[in-house]
Design a protein around this motif. Structure first.
Motif, PDB file in Angstrom:
ATOM      1  N   THR A  54       0.834  -1.207   0.000  1.00 16.97           N
ATOM      2  CA  THR A  54       0.000   0.000   0.000  1.00 16.97           C
ATOM      3  C   THR A  54       0.868   1.257   0.000  1.00 16.97           C
ATOM      4  O   THR A  54       0.595   2.227  -0.720  1.00 16.97           O
ATOM      5  CB  THR A  54      -0.913   0.032   1.242  1.00 16.97           C
ATOM      6  OG1 THR A  54      -1.590  -1.203   1.385  1.00 16.97           O
ATOM      7  CG2 THR A  54      -1.923   1.158   1.138  1.00 16.97           C
ATOM      8  N   ILE A  55       1.924   1.209   0.803  1.00 12.27           N
ATOM      9  CA  ILE A  55       2.809   2.368   0.919  1.00 12.27           C
ATOM     10  C   ILE A  55       3.593   2.593  -0.373  1.00 12.27           C
ATOM     11  O   ILE A  55       3.741   3.726  -0.845  1.00 12.27           O
ATOM     12  CB  ILE A  55       3.757   2.185   2.121  1.00 12.27           C
ATOM     13  CG1 ILE A  55       2.929   2.069   3.416  1.00 12.27           C
ATOM     14  CG2 ILE A  55       4.750   3.343   2.213  1.00 12.27           C
ATOM     15  CD1 ILE A  55       3.722   1.642   4.628  1.00 12.27           C
ATOM     16  N   TYR A  56       4.088   1.509  -0.977  1.00 12.02           N
ATOM     17  CA  TYR A  56       4.811   1.648  -2.248  1.00 12.02           C
ATOM     18  C   TYR A  56       3.868   2.196  -3.327  1.00 12.02           C
ATOM     19  O   TYR A  56       4.272   3.025  -4.147  1.00 12.02           O
ATOM     20  CB  TYR A  56       5.388   0.308  -2.693  1.00 12.02           C
ATOM     21  CG  TYR A  56       6.330  -0.329  -1.700  1.00 12.02           C
ATOM     22  CD1 TYR A  56       7.280   0.427  -1.025  1.00 12.02           C
ATOM     23  CD2 TYR A  56       6.275  -1.697  -1.435  1.00 12.02           C
ATOM     24  CE1 TYR A  56       8.137  -0.157  -0.103  1.00 12.02           C
ATOM     25  CE2 TYR A  56       7.130  -2.284  -0.525  1.00 12.02           C
ATOM     26  CZ  TYR A  56       8.057  -1.520   0.147  1.00 12.02           C
ATOM     27  OH  TYR A  56       8.902  -2.104   1.045  1.00 12.02           O
ATOM     28  N   GLN A  57       2.630   1.726  -3.315  1.00 13.72           N
ATOM     29  CA  GLN A  57       1.641   2.200  -4.286  1.00 13.72           C
ATOM     30  C   GLN A  57       1.394   3.696  -4.116  1.00 13.72           C
ATOM     31  O   GLN A  57       1.332   4.448  -5.098  1.00 13.72           O
ATOM     32  CB  GLN A  57       0.339   1.414  -4.118  1.00 13.72           C
ATOM     33  CG  GLN A  57      -0.746   1.788  -5.115  1.00 13.72           C
ATOM     34  CD  GLN A  57      -2.035   1.002  -4.875  1.00 13.72           C
ATOM     35  OE1 GLN A  57      -2.075   0.047  -4.092  1.00 13.72           O
ATOM     36  NE2 GLN A  57      -3.097   1.413  -5.548  1.00 13.72           N
ATOM     37  N   ALA A  58       1.285   4.112  -2.858  1.00 17.10           N
ATOM     38  CA  ALA A  58       1.059   5.538  -2.595  1.00 17.10           C
ATOM     39  C   ALA A  58       2.275   6.372  -3.002  1.00 17.10           C
ATOM     40  O   ALA A  58       2.142   7.468  -3.560  1.00 17.10           O
ATOM     41  CB  ALA A  58       0.749   5.743  -1.119  1.00 17.10           C
ATOM     42  N   ALA A  59       3.457   5.841  -2.735  1.00 18.41           N
ATOM     43  CA  ALA A  59       4.674   6.563  -3.115  1.00 18.41           C
ATOM     44  C   ALA A  59       4.744   6.744  -4.628  1.00 18.41           C
ATOM     45  O   ALA A  59       5.116   7.816  -5.122  1.00 18.41           O
ATOM     46  CB  ALA A  59       5.903   5.820  -2.606  1.00 18.41           C
ATOM     47  N   ASP A  60       4.371   5.711  -5.362  1.00 18.99           N
ATOM     48  CA  ASP A  60       4.365   5.798  -6.829  1.00 18.99           C
ATOM     49  C   ASP A  60       3.377   6.856  -7.321  1.00 18.99           C
ATOM     50  O   ASP A  60       3.541   7.410  -8.411  1.00 18.99           O
ATOM     51  CB  ASP A  60       4.016   4.445  -7.441  1.00 18.99           C
ATOM     52  CG  ASP A  60       5.126   3.416  -7.268  1.00 18.99           C
ATOM     53  OD1 ASP A  60       6.267   3.816  -6.970  1.00 18.99           O
ATOM     54  OD2 ASP A  60       4.846   2.204  -7.421  1.00 18.99           O
ATOM     55  N   ALA A  61       2.354   7.114  -6.485  1.00 20.72           N
ATOM     56  CA  ALA A  61       1.368   8.148  -6.826  1.00 20.72           C
ATOM     57  C   ALA A  61       1.764   9.517  -6.246  1.00 20.72           C
ATOM     58  O   ALA A  61       0.940  10.420  -6.149  1.00 20.72           O
ATOM     59  CB  ALA A  61      -0.010   7.737  -6.306  1.00 20.72           C
ATOM     60  N   LYS A  62       3.048   9.635  -5.828  1.00 26.29           N
ATOM     61  CA  LYS A  62       3.631  10.894  -5.331  1.00 26.29           C
ATOM     62  C   LYS A  62       3.095  11.309  -3.970  1.00 26.29           C
ATOM     63  O   LYS A  62       3.088  12.492  -3.614  1.00 26.29           O
ATOM     64  CB  LYS A  62       3.399  12.051  -6.330  1.00 26.29           C
ATOM     65  CG  LYS A  62       3.762  11.723  -7.769  1.00 26.29           C
ATOM     66  CD  LYS A  62       5.221  11.337  -7.918  1.00 26.29           C
ATOM     67  CE  LYS A  62       5.570  11.086  -9.379  1.00 26.29           C
ATOM     68  NZ  LYS A  62       6.965  10.582  -9.544  1.00 26.29           N
ATOM     69  N   ASP A  63       2.640  10.351  -3.170  1.00 22.26           N
ATOM     70  CA  ASP A  63       2.156  10.662  -1.827  1.00 22.26           C
ATOM     71  C   ASP A  63       3.332  11.105  -0.951  1.00 22.26           C
ATOM     72  O   ASP A  63       4.307  10.359  -0.779  1.00 22.26           O
ATOM     73  CB  ASP A  63       1.476   9.434  -1.217  1.00 22.26           C
ATOM     74  CG  ASP A  63       0.907   9.719   0.161  1.00 22.26           C
ATOM     75  OD1 ASP A  63      -0.146  10.366   0.241  1.00 22.26           O
ATOM     76  OD2 ASP A  63       1.525   9.285   1.167  1.00 22.26           O
TER      77      ASP A  63
END
Length: 403
Positions: free
Chosen positions: A298-307
């Protein structure tokens, strides 16, 4: 096959064993290369390889390239000689493999262990071993078991496997008594380190530290071309070195361990804590407001979305990881540090920070020659490493008459 195994009791010197293992690990290989790698004289290598050929332990494979004289005959292990069974105990699954000396998988058996009681997991293991034996087309000479957590290698005891609930499980004795084959128990990160060293991208190195950063942090240390285990088989517990004495409590009971600050579990804990304290993040929406469902992915996914929160917390983990690696670099002065495990999914957010922290916090004489690399896949070399350890053991104890 029976004649081959019986005849091997006629050979038993350490030179035989060394030559056999070099051919198994490096083949196809010429006699000249064997002499260079072992330090044995060419006549000695010729005598040993002739004996191994006569016994059917090795075979002539192909003709190599000429370096000026006659083109050499290349030798390799006889892959029809024997197989081993490797049992890989993962978080929710147990997999059995029948593997030959060239690491070709002849058969595999996958079974779920999710939610199973410790005693039921043991019975599943026995069932898989028997199934692998029955399906093996070439005689099985030994069993290797790969587990997460500390292992007493000499006794073959899995000290603690939290996801299953095994504590001081005498797996070696149980398997040998019930199955009748020699058994060898190994920690997964040490198996991976062994596999990566001999069969990965670091074959030319003499020293290496491998960190597997996933839910926890484990390590494997290679010194002078061999896996370093320590006096009591406990070397490599790098996740439980102290980074911050005032840090969070670790699963081992101490405070501020590297694992409690730089593992994927630590990453999740940091993110959840920050969101609970009121920091905004896409992660909250990805889990529909249920923070119990936050995972590393979830965190990697959010990081990829520039979170911003995800990227910032990955950076925080990277700084702690860099500090830990700098400590290991100052102590061991290795040629290579390899980072593997789930954290590699976030490599683009941690790599530069890790490298800078290691450079800033380790002695220049240590870091100037250091190579840091990331390992994207682990299963293949974990299996190769485990099988290599088992084949090396049975080379010594069975094939070469040392048992």
């Amino acid at each position: 096959m029976e004649n081959v195994i019986t005849n091997t009791f006629k050979i038993g010197s350490s030179n035989d064993e060394q030559t056999m293992n070099v051919i198994r690990r490096q083949g196809p290989i010429s006699r000249v290369e064997i002499a260079k790698m072992t330090g044995l004289t060419p006549p000695t290598v010729t005598n040993i390889t002739t004996k191994l050929l006569d016994l059917g332990l090795i075979v002539e494979d192909s003709i190599g390239e000429s370096s000026g004289g006659r083109r050499p005959l290349l030798l390799k292990i006889n892959n029809l000689l024997a197989t081993v069974i490797i049992i890989y105990v993962r978080s929710e699954q147990m997999i059995g493999y029948v593997i030959d000396p060239e690491f070709q998988i002849q058969w595999e058996d996958h079974r779920s262990i999710k939610g199973k009681k410790p005693e039921d997991v043991l019975e599943i293991m026995m069932d898989i071993i028997i199934a692998c034996q029955n399906m093996a087309k070439i005689p099985v000479l030994a069993v290797g078991v790969v587990v997460r957590g500390p292992v007493r290698i000499r006794d073959g005891v899995a000290v603690f496997i939290p996801n299953i609930g095994w504590k001081n499980a005498p797996l070696k004795d149980i398997i040998e008594e019930r199955i009748g084959l020699p058994a060898f128990i190994e920690n997964d990160v040490k198996a991976l380190s062994n596999g990566e060293y001999y069969y990965g991208s670091v074959k030319e190195a003499n020293s290496m530290i491998l960190l597997k950063v996933s839910h926890g942090i484990g390590g494997g240390i290679i010194f002078n071309g061999a896996l370093y285990r320590g006096v009591n088989d406990s070397a490599g517990e790098v996740g439980h070195t102290t980074i911050d004495v005032a840090g969070p409590i670790c699963s081992c009971g101490n405070y501020g361990c590297l694992e409690s600050l730089a593992s994927e579990n630590a990453l999740v804990d940091m993110v959840v804590k920050a969101i609970k304290e009121g920091q905004e993040s896409l992660i909250y929406d990805l889990v529909d407001g249920n923070l119990a469902n936050v995972t590393p992915e979830t965190i990697y996914q959010a990081a990829d979305a520039k979170d911003e929160l995800a990227i910032r917390m990955l950076g925080k983990v990277a700084r702690y990881l860099g500090i830990g690696i700098a400590n290991f670099v100052n102590i061991f002065n290795p040629e290579i540090v390899i980072i593997g495990g789930g954290i590699v999914r976030g490599r683009q957010y941690i790599e530069d920070i890790v490298r800078q922290i290691v450079k800033d916090r380790s002695f220049e004489s240590c870091s100037s020659v250091l190579e840091i690399s990331f390992l994207t896949t682990t299963t293949e070399n974990t299996l190769k490493g485990a099988a290599d350890i088992v084949f090396a053991e049975i080379t010594e104890s069975i094939w070469l008459g040392q048992r």
